[in-house]
Scaffold this motif. Structure first.
Motif, PDB file in Angstrom:
ATOM      1  N   SER B 134      37.664  10.011  17.617  1.00 33.29           N
ATOM      2  CA  SER B 134      38.484   9.101  16.812  1.00 33.29           C
ATOM      3  C   SER B 134      39.851   9.659  16.458  1.00 33.29           C
ATOM      4  CB  SER B 134      37.774   8.768  15.493  1.00 33.29           C
ATOM      5  OG  SER B 134      36.475   8.335  15.734  1.00 33.29           O
ATOM      6  N   ILE B 135      39.985  10.972  16.446  1.00 36.40           N
ATOM      7  CA  ILE B 135      41.239  11.549  15.963  1.00 36.40           C
ATOM      8  C   ILE B 135      41.991  12.303  17.065  1.00 36.40           C
ATOM      9  CG2 ILE B 135      42.287  13.089  14.240  1.00 36.40           C
ATOM     10  CD1 ILE B 135      40.835  10.580  13.087  1.00 36.40           C
ATOM     11  N   PRO B 138      42.598  10.012  20.833  1.00 32.41           N
ATOM     12  CA  PRO B 138      43.617   8.953  20.803  1.00 32.41           C
ATOM     13  C   PRO B 138      45.040   9.514  20.797  1.00 32.41           C
ATOM     14  CG  PRO B 138      41.899   8.496  19.205  1.00 32.41           C
ATOM     15  CD  PRO B 138      41.619   9.869  19.741  1.00 32.41           C
ATOM     16  N   GLN B 139      45.222  10.665  20.180  1.00 34.36           N
ATOM     17  CA  GLN B 139      46.552  11.260  20.172  1.00 34.36           C
ATOM     18  C   GLN B 139      46.830  12.008  21.472  1.00 34.36           C
ATOM     19  OE1 GLN B 139      47.787  13.086  16.350  1.00 34.36           O
ATOM     20  NE2 GLN B 139      45.772  12.549  15.600  1.00 34.36           N
ATOM     21  N   ARG B 142      47.601   9.739  24.507  1.00 40.29           N
ATOM     22  CA  ARG B 142      48.980   9.238  24.510  1.00 40.29           C
ATOM     23  C   ARG B 142      49.917  10.300  25.059  1.00 40.29           C
ATOM     24  NH1 ARG B 142      46.991   6.444  19.827  1.00 40.29           N
ATOM     25  NH2 ARG B 142      47.934   4.388  19.592  1.00 40.29           N
ATOM     26  N   ILE B 215      53.327   5.799  19.154  1.00 44.03           N
ATOM     27  CA  ILE B 215      53.094   5.708  17.710  1.00 44.03           C
ATOM     28  C   ILE B 215      54.442   5.491  17.029  1.00 44.03           C
ATOM     29  CG2 ILE B 215      52.245   6.900  15.672  1.00 44.03           C
ATOM     30  CD1 ILE B 215      50.600   8.670  17.658  1.00 44.03           C
ATOM     31  N   PRO B 216      54.586   4.419  16.246  1.00 45.92           N
ATOM     32  CA  PRO B 216      55.871   4.125  15.632  1.00 45.92           C
ATOM     33  C   PRO B 216      56.404   5.296  14.813  1.00 45.92           C
ATOM     34  CG  PRO B 216      54.403   2.280  15.365  1.00 45.92           C
ATOM     35  CD  PRO B 216      53.584   3.389  15.955  1.00 45.92           C
ATOM     36  N   PHE B 218      56.964   8.240  15.485  1.00 46.40           N
ATOM     37  CA  PHE B 218      56.455   9.581  15.742  1.00 46.40           C
ATOM     38  C   PHE B 218      57.099  10.156  16.990  1.00 46.40           C
ATOM     39  CE2 PHE B 218      53.063  12.591  17.107  1.00 46.40           C
ATOM     40  CZ  PHE B 218      53.063  13.360  15.964  1.00 46.40           C
TER      41      PHE B 218
END
Ligand SMILES: Nc1ncnc2c1ncn2[C@@H]1O[C@H](COP(=O)(O)OP(=O)(O)OP(=O)(O)O)[C@@H](O)[C@H]1O
Ligand SMILES: [Mg+2]
Lengths: 256, 222
Positions: B134-135, B138-139, B142, B215-216, B218
């Motif tokens: 979950s953490i 996803p990062q 990207r 990610i907006p 970021f």
């Protein structure tokens, strides 16, 4: 020391070493329901280590820690216990890919198993508590440091913890943003949250702490109510450290 | 023959070849991604023997020529009772090869996510596995899109090697056409142009995806 109130956290003779470096050398500490304790001490003295021992991110080498009547040390249900212990980090550690709302609700859906609607509702409530309901859709990178830390506090609150640990929650903030975070924490303390806070904000300690705990060299040197500790420290080292602090932070005793 | 005539004559077989090239590329990149993800997670989070195993696999694959890997799978396995069609052998060889490279990109992306992210996940009561799913991923996923796009483009071009074991992909078809009309130069230039066109199209598609999931606010590079 023993109050009639429920003891939420009890630590007994906790030790922790990293290799040769004996960081915690027998720490014992109680925190009762609704109490706020402020932990102070020089850099490298083991304050952060103490906090991460409590939620077992750094399992202690020996000693015992209880949360209410559950022993944390040696427990097989660490994940279950961690839900009950909020943790607020110095660098916020918000999840970068999630909105403020997502940050607060993810624990509710993934850990507590709430459905999305309920989680969203509760998350919005928690954001409201910290004055950020209008930032629900913002991503961490779009928030100021003070707002990030308030979201982090809302994230911890959402889990309905028994206790929240704060590791220098304002020391990564620009001076003008510190106040908004301290105000949220003060509000929490007044509403009866049990908190252990590593912080050198003396004004904050004076106004909200039930007790200030001075730690040095891996042991608790002295603890007591802020008025007593600040004005009449019993141990010389405490006094020395405190006068160095007020020198640093420009509190009161400005003339020497 | 004029170029237009060459195009007209070879278009049919070349398009059939292109279809197989794309099929080969997509199957291999997807199997490669699945295997690469397992290798990367094993290398970052696995206990020692698993970490060592993943590293060894990645280094062996990256340290040996792709053509040798293709030959081992296509010509080397039949005596052991594993008989594969050229297309099957090519997909397996390319998937394994791509997995090793993708694993390294993924590992880099996973390790570039600050350790505080996992700490925060664990502190709220997530299991390590939930934290990864979950953490971290996803990062990391990207972040891996740009190098992954490069890998896709390399793979697309490397699939031309499959003609050697008789896979009728774009390069194989070009050879076939050229061996009939002897217009080697024009046919291979046409093949090159088709590869180039496809590469440009997919580069665009992936950079569009990258923008879509950004990610907006970021900035990964700050
Ligand atoms: N994971 C770790 N591995 C090895 N050593 C560590 C680790 N974490 C902390 N230490 C060491 O333990 C000691 C205490 O560190 P800790 O971060 O707990 O101190 P602190 O009181 O929080 O200091 P500060 O005020 O600078 O935050 C330091 O010497 C530090 O280098
Ligand atoms: Mg610290």
């Amino acid at each position: 020391m023993s109050k009639e109130k429920n003891v939420v956290l009890r630590m007994e003779d906790v030790h922790k070493s990293f290799g040769e470096n004996h960081v915690l050398r027998g720490v014992s500490l109680d925190i009762s329901q609704g109490e706020t304790k402020i932990l102070i001490g020089p850099s490298g003295t083991g304050k952060s280590t103490l906090l991460t021992c409590i939620n077992m991110l750094t399992p202690p080498d020996s000693g015992k820690i209880w949360l209410l009547d559950q022993e944390i040390t040696g427990s097989k249900k660490v994940n279950r216990l961690r839900q009950q212990i909020g943790f607020v980090f110095q660098d916020f550690s918000l999840f970068n890919h999630l909105t403020a709302l997502g940050n607060v609700s993810i624990g509710l859906t993934k850990v507590k198993g709430l459905d999305r609607r309920k989680a969203r509702e509760k998350a919005l409530q928690e954001l409201k508590q910290v004055g950020l309901e209008d930032k629900a859709a913002s991503y961490p990178a779009q928030l100021s440091g003070g707002q990030k830390q308030r979201v982090a506090i809302a994230r911890a609150l959402a889990m309905d913890p028994q206790l929240i640990l704060f590791d220098e929650p304002t020391s990564a903030l620009d001076p003008e943003l510190i106040g908004e975070v301290l105000a949220v924490m003060k509000n929490l303390a007044n509403r009866g949250m049990t908190m252990l806070v590593v912080s050198h904000e003396m004004g904050f300690a004076r106004s909200v702490a039930d007790e200030v705990v001075f730690m040095e060299g891996g042991v608790i040197v002295e603890q007591g109510p802020p008025t007593q500790l600040f004005s009449r420290p019993q141990v010389q080292r405490t006094g020395e450290f405190l006068s160095r602090l007020s020198g640093l932070f420009g509190e009161e005793e400005e003339k020497q | 023959m004029t170029f237009a005539e060459v195009v007209q004559q070879s278009w049919g077989p070349m398009m059939e070849g292109l279809q197989i090239t794309i099929q080969l590329t997509f199957l291999s990149i997807i199997f490669g991604l699945a295997l690469g993800l397992i290798l990367a997670l094993g290398k970052v989070y696995g206990w020692k023997p698993l970490r060592w195993l993943c590293t060894a696999f990645i280094e062996i694959i990256r340290g040996t020529p792709l053509l040798v890997q293709i030959f081992i799978i296509y010509f080397g396995l039949p005596p052991y009772g594993i008989r594969l069609s050229p297309l099957q052998a090519a997909v397996i060889a390319f998937s394994i090869n791509s997995a090793a490279y993708q694993a390294e990109y993924l590992r880099g992306a996973i390790q570039s996510i600050p350790s505080g992210q996992m700490q925060a996940a664990l502190s709220m009561g997530m299991s390590a596995w939930q934290g990864v799913l979950s953490i971290i991923l996803p990062q990391a996923l990207r972040r891996v899109i740009p190098p992954w796009t490069n890998e896709f483009i390399y793979l697309l071009k490397y699939t031309s090697l499959a003609y050697i074991i008789g896979t009728p992909e774009l390069m194989g078809q070009a050879r076939f056409v050229a061996s009939r009309n002897y217009e080697y130069f024009q046919v291979y230039v046409l093949a090159a142009l088709i590869y180039l066109g496809i590469v440009l199209v997919f580069s665009e598609v992936f950079s569009w995806i990258e923008r879509r999931v950004r990610i907006p606010g970021f900035d990964y590079h700050s």
